[in-house]
Design an enzyme around this catalytic site. Structure first.
Site, mmCIF file in Angstrom:
data_model
loop_
_atom_site.group_PDB
_atom_site.id
_atom_site.type_symbol
_atom_site.label_atom_id
_atom_site.label_comp_id
_atom_site.label_asym_id
_atom_site.label_seq_id
_atom_site.Cartn_x
_atom_site.Cartn_y
_atom_site.Cartn_z
ATOM 1 N N CYS A 1 1.866 -8.120 16.576
ATOM 2 C CA CYS A 1 2.892 -7.490 16.719
ATOM 3 C C CYS A 1 3.886 -8.120 16.460
ATOM 4 C CB CYS A 1 2.890 -6.076 17.619
ATOM 5 S SG CYS A 1 2.373 -4.815 17.594
ATOM 6 N N CYS B 1 1.145 -8.948 22.134
ATOM 7 C CA CYS B 1 -0.181 -9.218 20.768
ATOM 8 C C CYS B 1 0.422 -9.723 19.848
ATOM 9 C CB CYS B 1 0.413 -7.199 20.495
ATOM 10 S SG CYS B 1 -0.444 -6.741 19.161
ATOM 11 N N LYS C 1 -2.673 -1.326 7.060
ATOM 12 C CA LYS C 1 -3.437 -2.508 6.743
ATOM 13 C C LYS C 1 -4.651 -3.067 8.021
ATOM 14 C CE LYS C 1 0.738 -5.100 7.340
ATOM 15 N NZ LYS C 1 1.930 -3.651 7.535
ATOM 16 N N HIS D 1 0.817 -1.002 0.435
ATOM 17 C CA HIS D 1 0.288 0.090 -0.010
ATOM 18 C C HIS D 1 0.742 1.538 0.166
ATOM 19 C CE1 HIS D 1 0.783 0.633 4.080
ATOM 20 N NE2 HIS D 1 0.526 -1.032 4.270
ATOM 21 N N HIS E 1 4.117 1.475 2.049
ATOM 22 C CA HIS E 1 4.896 0.709 2.227
ATOM 23 C C HIS E 1 5.526 1.875 0.209
ATOM 24 C CE1 HIS E 1 2.157 -2.595 3.495
ATOM 25 N NE2 HIS E 1 3.730 -3.057 4.066
ATOM 26 N N LYS F 1 -4.800 6.533 10.618
ATOM 27 C CA LYS F 1 -3.471 5.933 10.228
ATOM 28 C C LYS F 1 -4.105 5.434 9.597
ATOM 29 C CE LYS F 1 -0.877 3.356 12.428
ATOM 30 N NZ LYS F 1 -0.731 2.254 14.370
ATOM 31 N N HIS G 1 -2.677 -2.137 17.295
ATOM 32 C CA HIS G 1 -3.221 -2.587 16.581
ATOM 33 C C HIS G 1 -4.510 -2.539 17.502
ATOM 34 C CE1 HIS G 1 0.041 -5.153 15.163
ATOM 35 N NE2 HIS G 1 -1.172 -4.834 14.171
ATOM 36 N N CYS H 1 -2.571 -2.391 22.588
ATOM 37 C CA CYS H 1 -1.783 -1.990 22.286
ATOM 38 C C CYS H 1 -1.537 -0.976 21.310
ATOM 39 C CB CYS H 1 -1.446 -3.582 20.985
ATOM 40 S SG CYS H 1 -0.501 -3.395 19.456
HETATM 41 N N1 MSP Z 1 7.734 -6.566 8.914
HETATM 42 C C1 MSP Z 1 8.379 -5.961 8.608
HETATM 43 C C2 MSP Z 1 9.849 -4.717 9.036
HETATM 44 C C3 MSP Z 1 10.677 -5.792 9.256
HETATM 45 S S1 MSP Z 1 12.540 -4.982 8.916
HETATM 46 C C4 MSP Z 1 13.620 -6.232 9.123
HETATM 47 C C5 MSP Z 1 7.301 -5.405 9.202
HETATM 48 N N2 MSP Z 1 6.924 -4.559 7.707
HETATM 49 S S2 MSP Z 1 5.168 -3.552 7.422
HETATM 50 O O1 MSP Z 1 4.328 -4.632 6.035
HETATM 51 O O2 MSP Z 1 4.449 -4.242 8.399
HETATM 52 O O3 MSP Z 1 5.826 -2.888 7.100
HETATM 53 C C6 MSP Z 1 6.560 -1.528 7.698
HETATM 54 C C7 MSP Z 1 6.690 -0.424 7.196
HETATM 55 O O4 MSP Z 1 6.027 -0.092 5.898
HETATM 56 C C8 MSP Z 1 7.062 0.920 8.098
HETATM 57 O O5 MSP Z 1 7.866 1.153 8.288
HETATM 58 C C9 MSP Z 1 6.962 1.905 7.065
HETATM 59 O O6 MSP Z 1 8.641 1.812 5.885
HETATM 60 C C10 MSP Z 1 6.752 1.078 5.554
HETATM 61 N N3 MSP Z 1 4.698 1.828 6.562
HETATM 62 C C11 MSP Z 1 3.592 0.718 6.158
HETATM 63 N N4 MSP Z 1 2.113 1.899 6.589
HETATM 64 C C12 MSP Z 1 2.890 3.150 6.618
HETATM 65 C C13 MSP Z 1 1.891 4.710 6.394
HETATM 66 N N5 MSP Z 1 1.024 4.421 6.370
HETATM 67 N N6 MSP Z 1 3.227 5.275 6.264
HETATM 68 C C14 MSP Z 1 4.784 5.937 5.895
HETATM 69 N N7 MSP Z 1 4.883 4.261 5.974
HETATM 70 C C15 MSP Z 1 4.473 3.599 6.724
HETATM 71 O O7 MSP Z 1 7.079 -4.196 9.955
#
Ligand code: MSP
Length: 639
Positions: free
Chosen positions: A130, A127, A299, A19, A22, A296, A147, A144
């Site tokens: 997480c 959690c 997902k 999304h 990412h 926020k 979440h 949490c």
């Molecule tokens: N799998 C772990 C990361 C492991 S790294 C060794 C994880 N994955 S995640 O799919 O949840 O990705 C989190 C990351 O996605 C955030 O740190 C950020 O880089 C990005 N983002 C997810 N949602 C976001 C927003 N709403 N806004 C900005 N970045 C965001 O955590």
């Protein structure tokens, strides 16, 4: 200054589709990597997917798939998306890769052997979202913070990593390296967390509860905690411990993450590295969260923006520009479509787009489209002013880029663009063009404006690579060569005298709000979409010869309001007639690459023979010609 650069994104969980969040992080990594390549640093950009753990196991179960098939499917979505966003990563790691698993086993064993892992019973608040235990003080109203669910109390025997042993070392390291975690607010957040005694980290999960993970090398009744496995991707991807990539790139490692995963990256990860005898990373760069309509966007809350739908509607470079310009790195930002449209119209269409077409059009009108030879002796009140302003802008830009302050870097470029727009007004080339005696001054003014645009095209390259290339092409530069060398960008007088300039184009058409509303998928428009035509065979389709063509010249036909005569390069030069005069001016079309039916029987239209047909989509707002994402050789067939 180090001559290598290593940048990583978090590896994304495969429990949901990619999304906007990412996409933002990965575009940031792409931008900073392109910038480092501009400095001629050998650069390595890593991204990938995090595929173990109960979150992923549960998501697979929900879809009725085995974890292996499920992770392949979602990981593929991430991998396929990045090139569509013009993200040029060097390597894509998956935590299910055997080479990654081998490194995890090696490091676990090493830390176990050195006495930093012990077995113990633990009861705590867990959690599942997480996948970690929470201390009471970390919860918000007993829930949490990410979440918004109450964690469950679970008690089990597990393996623990002695993080507490490294607490003082980490505090010292952060204090002695003030840039280690940046921006400062996140460094302070980590330091404030470290004021309390650090609990040891539970690094295993019993296989009775979770199967989908890497079995511990010293006790296969347990699998590795997903974070301990995932963080190691940053070294396993480089071939730790002996790989050439590891030796070359690890010393310059920089991570990009959002604030949600600050604790694992700012605390667990440096301590894991220290315990394994690996030098710690150079910088952790932490950005804020994109919120949509104040709530926020993630997902877990379900209100996710599909990044691709936005780039399709507004254009990829405009989308990348908006994300980089709108968010102050480190702070949260609100995503809102109207703000995107406003930025495209003001910064891109008005400021940059207008300046660009104005300057190139004047170069054609007053100097026959040939870059003039500049007499270094030419005196004038404004002589040298743009050169000085460009060098000040570049200096600001570089400072900002080094700090990941992308919005500031872009502000400095746009201040320069605005100075150039003023320069056009003040020097008034159209007045200079009237007097023979001002010819030298006119030449010098246009030359400096072209040069200023060349500097701008280089500076915007990391954020808007396609636009940078288009600008370079229209400035008569070799846009295929790595023109984005920073030293070259900074050297004034880069455009050679005598260069023939292609005709001007519209870099960013203004977005008409009405048009924008009609293009949003959920809003119905008045257009009637015709029914799909009857099925045809592949053989029939292969008879239609679709080719890429570059429009060399466009002109109106006297007496014909709706059609334009186009001279196109399709590997050979041809004339075609297209009914697009109410939607395009001839200048907007010149230089554009379009798609043409090349084997259509010639037809005479308003006295002109048309040797082919241009493809375009027509709706109630007029027509839009079909173009390609990137420039290709004229005549290339479409299949
Ligand atoms: N799998 C772990 C990361 C492991 S790294 C060794 C994880 N994955 S995640 O799919 O949840 O990705 C989190 C990351 O996605 C955030 O740190 C950020 O880089 C990005 N983002 C997810 N949602 C976001 C927003 N709403 N806004 C900005 N970045 C965001 O955590």
């Amino acid at each position: 200054m180090s001559s290598t650069f290593y940048i990583t994104t978090p590896i994304y969980y495969v429990n949901a589709k990619p999304h906007l969040g990412h996409a933002y992080t990965t575009i940031v990594a792409d931008v900073i990597c392109r910038y480092n390549r501009m400095q001629n640093k050998e650069s390595f950009f890593l991204t990938g997917t995090d595929e173990h753990g109960d979150k992923v196991e549960r998501a697979a179960k929900n879809e009725g798939l085995s974890p292996r098939i499920y992770v392949d499917k979602i990981s593929g979505l991430f991998k396929d998306l990045w090139p569509e966003l013009n993200i040029e990563y060097s390597s894509f790691i998956r935590t299910t890769d055997p080479s990654h698993i081998a490194v995890v086993l090696k490091i676990l064993q090493k830390i176990h052997d050195s006495g930093d892992i012990y077995f113990s019973e633990y009861e705590g608040l867990y959690c599942f979202g997480c996948e970690r235990f929470y201390a009471e003080r970390e919860l918000v109203n007993g829930k949490c913070p990410d979440h918004e669910t109450e964690p469950e109390t679970i008690s089990e025997s597990n393996y623990f990593f002695k993080m507490s042993r490294y607490q003082d070392w980490l505090i010292d390291h952060i204090r002695q390296n003030p840039e280690f975690i940046r921006p400062e607010r996140y460094k302070n957040e980590v330091l404030s967390f470290l004021k309390e005694p650090l609990e040891d980290l539970c690094i295993s999960r019993p296989r009775t509860r979770l199967e989908w993970g890497i079995p511990l090398p010293f006790d296969d009744k347990f699998v590795t905690y997903v974070w301990f496995d995932a963080l190691l991707n940053y070294v396993s991807a480089l071939g730790y411990p002996d790989g050439a990539l590891y030796r070359k790139f690890w010393p310059s490692a920089q991570h990009v993450i959002a604030k949600d995963i600050l604790k694992p990256h700012g605390i667990y990860w440096p301590i894991m590295l220290r315990a394994a005898g690996i030098p710690v990373y150079k910088n952790l760069n932490v950005h804020g969260y994109w919120n949509i309509d104040e709530s926020k966007m993630s997902k877990s809350l379900g209100n996710v923006v599909e990044p691709l739908s936005l780039k399709n509607i507004y254009g990829l470079d405009a989308f990348r520009f908006f994300l980089m310009r709108e968010m102050a790195f480190g702070l949260d930002s609100s995503f809102n479509e109207e703000a995107l449209v406003a930025r495209v119209n003001s910064d891109l269409a008005n400021d940059l787009g207008n300046l660009f077409s104005r300057v190139i059009t004047m170069a054609h009108k007053y100097l026959e489209g040939i870059v003039p030879e500049i007499d270094p002796e030419t005196e004038g009140e404004l002589r040298g002013s743009l050169k000085l302003q460009a060098s000040a802008a570049v200096e600001e830009y570089e400072k900002a880029m080094e700090n990941f302050s992308f919005h500031k870097a872009l502000i400095s470029v746009w201040e320069f663009i605005s100075l150039m727009n003023k320069y056009v007004d003040v020097t008034a080339p159209w007045v200079l063009a009237k007097k023979k005696t001002s010819r030298k001054e006119l030449e010098f003014v246009i030359y400096d404006l072209l040069e200023g645009l060349r500097v701008v095209s280089g500076l915007i390259y990391p954020v808007m690579p396609d636009t940078a290339k288009t600008m370079q092409y229209h400035l008569g530069q070799d846009h295929e060569k790595p023109f984005y060398d920073l030293t070259n960008i900074k050297t004034w007088n880069g455009i050679k005298a005598g260069t023939k300039l292609p005709k001007s184009i519209t870099l960013f058409p203004r977005i008409d709000k009405k048009k924008m509303e009609s293009s949003l998928p959920e809003k119905k428009t008045g257009t009637i979409t015709p029914d799909i035509k009857p099925e045809i065979t592949l053989e029939l389709l292969s008879n239609i010869d679709l080719r890429v063509a570059t429009i060399l010249k466009a002109e109106s036909i006297p007496g014909a309001k709706k059609i334009l005569k186009l001279e196109i390069d399709l590997g050979e030069t041809r004339t075609i007639v297209a009914g697009i005069a109410s939607s395009y001016t001839p200048e907007e079309l010149e230089g554009k690459q379009v798609i043409v039916v090349a084997n259509l029987k010639p037809a005479k239209i308003m006295g002109v023979t048309s040797n082919g047909m241009l493809l375009a989509a027509t709706d109630e707002n007029g027509c839009t010609v079909a173009t390609l994402d990137k420039k290709v050789k004229p005549g290339t067939p479409l299949s």
